[in-house]
Write an enzyme that holds these catalytic residues in place. Sequence first.
Site, PDB file in Angstrom:
ATOM      1  N   GLY A 166       0.955  -1.383  -0.071  1.00  8.48           N
ATOM      2  CA  GLY A 166       0.087  -0.055  -0.085  1.00  8.48           C
ATOM      3  C   GLY A 166       0.657   1.277   0.036  1.00  8.48           C
TER       4      GLY A 166
ATOM      5  CG  ASP B 264      -5.970  -8.208  -5.332  1.00  8.16           C
ATOM      6  OD1 ASP B 264      -5.792  -7.506  -4.356  1.00  8.16           O
ATOM      7  OD2 ASP B 264      -6.813  -9.175  -5.496  1.00  8.16           O
ATOM      8  CB  ALA B 265      -1.848  -6.385  -2.047  1.00  8.23           C
TER       9      ALA B 265
ATOM     10  CE1 TYR C 170     -12.013   4.444  10.294  1.00  5.78           C
ATOM     11  CE2 TYR C 170     -11.252   3.124  12.352  1.00  5.78           C
ATOM     12  CZ  TYR C 170     -10.990   3.584  10.767  1.00  5.78           C
ATOM     13  OH  TYR C 170      -9.779   3.071  10.191  1.00  5.78           O
TER      14      TYR C 170
ATOM     15  CE  LYS D  61      -8.113   0.097  10.203  1.00 11.46           C
ATOM     16  NZ  LYS D  61      -6.915  -0.119   9.194  1.00 11.46           N
TER      17      LYS D  61
ATOM     18  CB  VAL E 185      -7.350  14.835   4.056  1.00 11.78           C
ATOM     19  CG1 VAL E 185      -8.359  14.761   2.612  1.00 11.78           C
ATOM     20  CG2 VAL E 185      -7.916  16.092   4.926  1.00 11.78           C
ATOM     21  CB  THR E 186      -5.882   9.591   3.086  1.00  9.93           C
ATOM     22  OG1 THR E 186      -6.877   8.352   3.724  1.00  9.93           O
ATOM     23  CG2 THR E 186      -4.695   9.646   3.949  1.00  9.93           C
TER      24      THR E 186
HETATM   25  P1  NAD Z   1      -4.922   5.530   1.090  1.00 11.88           P
HETATM   26  O1  NAD Z   1      -6.271   5.191   0.311  1.00 11.88           O
HETATM   27  O2  NAD Z   1      -4.321   6.689   0.911  1.00 11.88           O
HETATM   28  O3  NAD Z   1      -3.930   4.310   0.586  1.00 11.88           O
HETATM   29  C1  NAD Z   1      -4.123   3.046   0.453  1.00 11.88           C
HETATM   30  C2  NAD Z   1      -3.229   2.179  -0.389  1.00 11.88           C
HETATM   31  O4  NAD Z   1      -3.707   0.830  -0.464  1.00 11.88           O
HETATM   32  C3  NAD Z   1      -2.824   2.598  -1.575  1.00 11.88           C
HETATM   33  O5  NAD Z   1      -1.348   2.718  -1.907  1.00 11.88           O
HETATM   34  C4  NAD Z   1      -3.319   1.759  -2.750  1.00 11.88           C
HETATM   35  O6  NAD Z   1      -2.959   1.450  -4.027  1.00 11.88           O
HETATM   36  C5  NAD Z   1      -3.470   0.508  -1.725  1.00 11.88           C
HETATM   37  N1  NAD Z   1      -4.384  -0.710  -2.350  1.00 11.88           N
HETATM   38  C6  NAD Z   1      -5.648  -0.668  -2.155  1.00 11.88           C
HETATM   39  N2  NAD Z   1      -6.193  -1.610  -2.318  1.00 11.88           N
HETATM   40  C7  NAD Z   1      -5.017  -2.497  -2.665  1.00 11.88           C
HETATM   41  C8  NAD Z   1      -5.131  -4.070  -3.330  1.00 11.88           C
HETATM   42  N3  NAD Z   1      -5.850  -4.656  -3.518  1.00 11.88           N
HETATM   43  N4  NAD Z   1      -3.726  -4.385  -3.743  1.00 11.88           N
HETATM   44  C9  NAD Z   1      -2.689  -3.579  -3.644  1.00 11.88           C
HETATM   45  N5  NAD Z   1      -2.708  -2.154  -3.038  1.00 11.88           N
HETATM   46  C10 NAD Z   1      -3.887  -1.758  -2.841  1.00 11.88           C
HETATM   47  O7  NAD Z   1      -5.156   4.922   2.581  1.00 11.88           O
HETATM   48  P2  NAD Z   1      -4.643   5.605   4.057  1.00 11.88           P
HETATM   49  O8  NAD Z   1      -5.448   6.361   4.445  1.00 11.88           O
HETATM   50  O9  NAD Z   1      -3.321   5.891   3.866  1.00 11.88           O
HETATM   51  O10 NAD Z   1      -4.819   4.248   4.687  1.00 11.88           O
HETATM   52  C11 NAD Z   1      -3.792   3.345   4.985  1.00 11.88           C
HETATM   53  C12 NAD Z   1      -4.039   2.622   6.257  1.00 11.88           C
HETATM   54  O11 NAD Z   1      -3.798   3.594   7.481  1.00 11.88           O
HETATM   55  C13 NAD Z   1      -5.426   1.906   6.501  1.00 11.88           C
HETATM   56  O12 NAD Z   1      -5.211   0.869   7.066  1.00 11.88           O
HETATM   57  C14 NAD Z   1      -6.089   2.893   7.196  1.00 11.88           C
HETATM   58  O13 NAD Z   1      -7.289   2.397   8.139  1.00 11.88           O
HETATM   59  C15 NAD Z   1      -5.180   3.203   8.198  1.00 11.88           C
HETATM   60  N6  NAD Z   1      -5.198   4.927   8.943  1.00 11.88           N
HETATM   61  C16 NAD Z   1      -5.915   5.780   8.233  1.00 11.88           C
HETATM   62  C17 NAD Z   1      -6.112   6.851   8.541  1.00 11.88           C
HETATM   63  C18 NAD Z   1      -6.933   8.252   7.972  1.00 11.88           C
HETATM   64  O14 NAD Z   1      -7.417   9.166   8.501  1.00 11.88           O
HETATM   65  N7  NAD Z   1      -6.592   8.189   6.821  1.00 11.88           N
HETATM   66  C19 NAD Z   1      -5.847   7.239  10.043  1.00 11.88           C
HETATM   67  C20 NAD Z   1      -5.067   5.910  10.913  1.00 11.88           C
HETATM   68  C21 NAD Z   1      -5.004   5.033  10.058  1.00 11.88           C
END
Ligand code: NAD
Length: 392
Positions: free
Chosen positions: A48, A111-112, A235, A244, A274-275
């Site tokens: 990811g 697909d991971a 959440y 989680k 924000v993501t």
């Molecule tokens: P994001 O959407 O920015 O990134 C997701 C990543 O996963 C990308 O690189 C995407 O290409 C990859 N991905 C998705 N499906 C895939 C697949 N099938 N095969 C290969 N790669 C795949 O998301 P993010 O917000 O950075 O989230 C990453 C982690 O951090 C998640 O577990 C999320 O729950 C956690 N998180 C996010 C937040 C937040 O506020 N955004 C806060 C705390 C924790």
Amino acid sequence: MVIKPKIRGFICTNAHPQGCAAVVAEQIQYIKGLGELGDGPKKVLVIGCSTGYGLASRITSAFGYGADTLGVCFEKEPTERKTATAGWYNTAAFHTQAKDAGLYAETLNGDAFSNELKEQVIDKIKADLGQVDLVIYSLASPRRTDPATGEVYKSTLKPVGQAYTTKTYDTDKDKIHDVSLEPASEEEIANTVKVMGGEDWELWLNALSAAGVLAEGCKTTAYTYIGKELTWPIYGSATIGKAKEDLDRAATAINTDHADLEVDAHVSSLKALVTQASSAIPVMPLYISLIYKVMKEEGTHEGCIEQIAGLYTQCLYGDAATLDEQNRYRMDGKETNDATQAKIKALWDQVTQENFHDLSDYAGYHHEFLKLFGFDVAGVDYDADVDPVVNW
Ligand code: NAD
């Protein structure tokens, strides 16, 4: 092609290659600006790796510690007529900068969750790196195909136990309104755990270990969001929170199953920001707009790169880790402490359609949202003709 943002609901369907490259460069500059970070990872697998917290982890590994990085992501490549996804352009920009700095960087796009991709990664590690000493698990996905059965599971964002009505901000219509969410069925909960829980993280570690490509003492972490009362109903205590919780189970299992290699697995709790993943969650745009306001006023505002730099220097490779009762690294204290939460709650109770833009930092939220796709970045000429076809 002149590329302007095409926003549909909570997502932007195109991306700007130069804008994405500028955002990646900004994060690299931040990490370089921290100076010598000391001992850290040398060969890193980031699952990811292309956006959000995973990209920040890759940048920190490479430019903070000089590590070789192998990334895995799921992004759409560009054509002459259609831009790539932002993660594609981010990855291309990362590769360029890493190679300029003499750092190994390779990425497998696929697909991971599949066995095939895991095998490709193992072959690549064997061929190029030998072993990895850090595995970052940062997937956010709405669905997963179980590699054992071929069955496709979809995650849902619903409360557990009882219906929940709350305020939300519709970014598309610029409207605050109530949203009522029916409770998830047992099947929906189980499916969400199947997609976003710890099973795939475990499968990764099992496959890597069986192939002999995990270095002794390898560290691994998966990211979570815990939050507080305002976000718990949608959440922490909801379907995604159940998934989680399963990460905590998986971390313990990984530590036990790979004790021979002294693998060190932790879940890391990060702050909300924000993501692409978080903008899809009801309530989050409103909540994040309010925390941006409060935390910027407090001087505690952080983005992905600051959070991850802190995680590496304090927890993964430092001796200032805050661990909770579940053995999780906690990097979310500046958001979840009672004083900050009380300020957010006070704003939450007051916020209406009329005062939303005054009480919140929606301008900051929206700017960060556009930046995810390479838009609204200083120094980029958005009227210029650019070639959408960028490869790595
Ligand atoms: P994001 O959407 O920015 O990134 C997701 C990543 O996963 C990308 O690189 C995407 O290409 C990859 N991905 C998705 N499906 C895939 C697949 N099938 N095969 C290969 N790669 C795949 O998301 P993010 O917000 O950075 O989230 C990453 C982690 O951090 C998640 O577990 C999320 O729950 C956690 N998180 C996010 C937040 C937040 O506020 N955004 C806060 C705390 C924790």
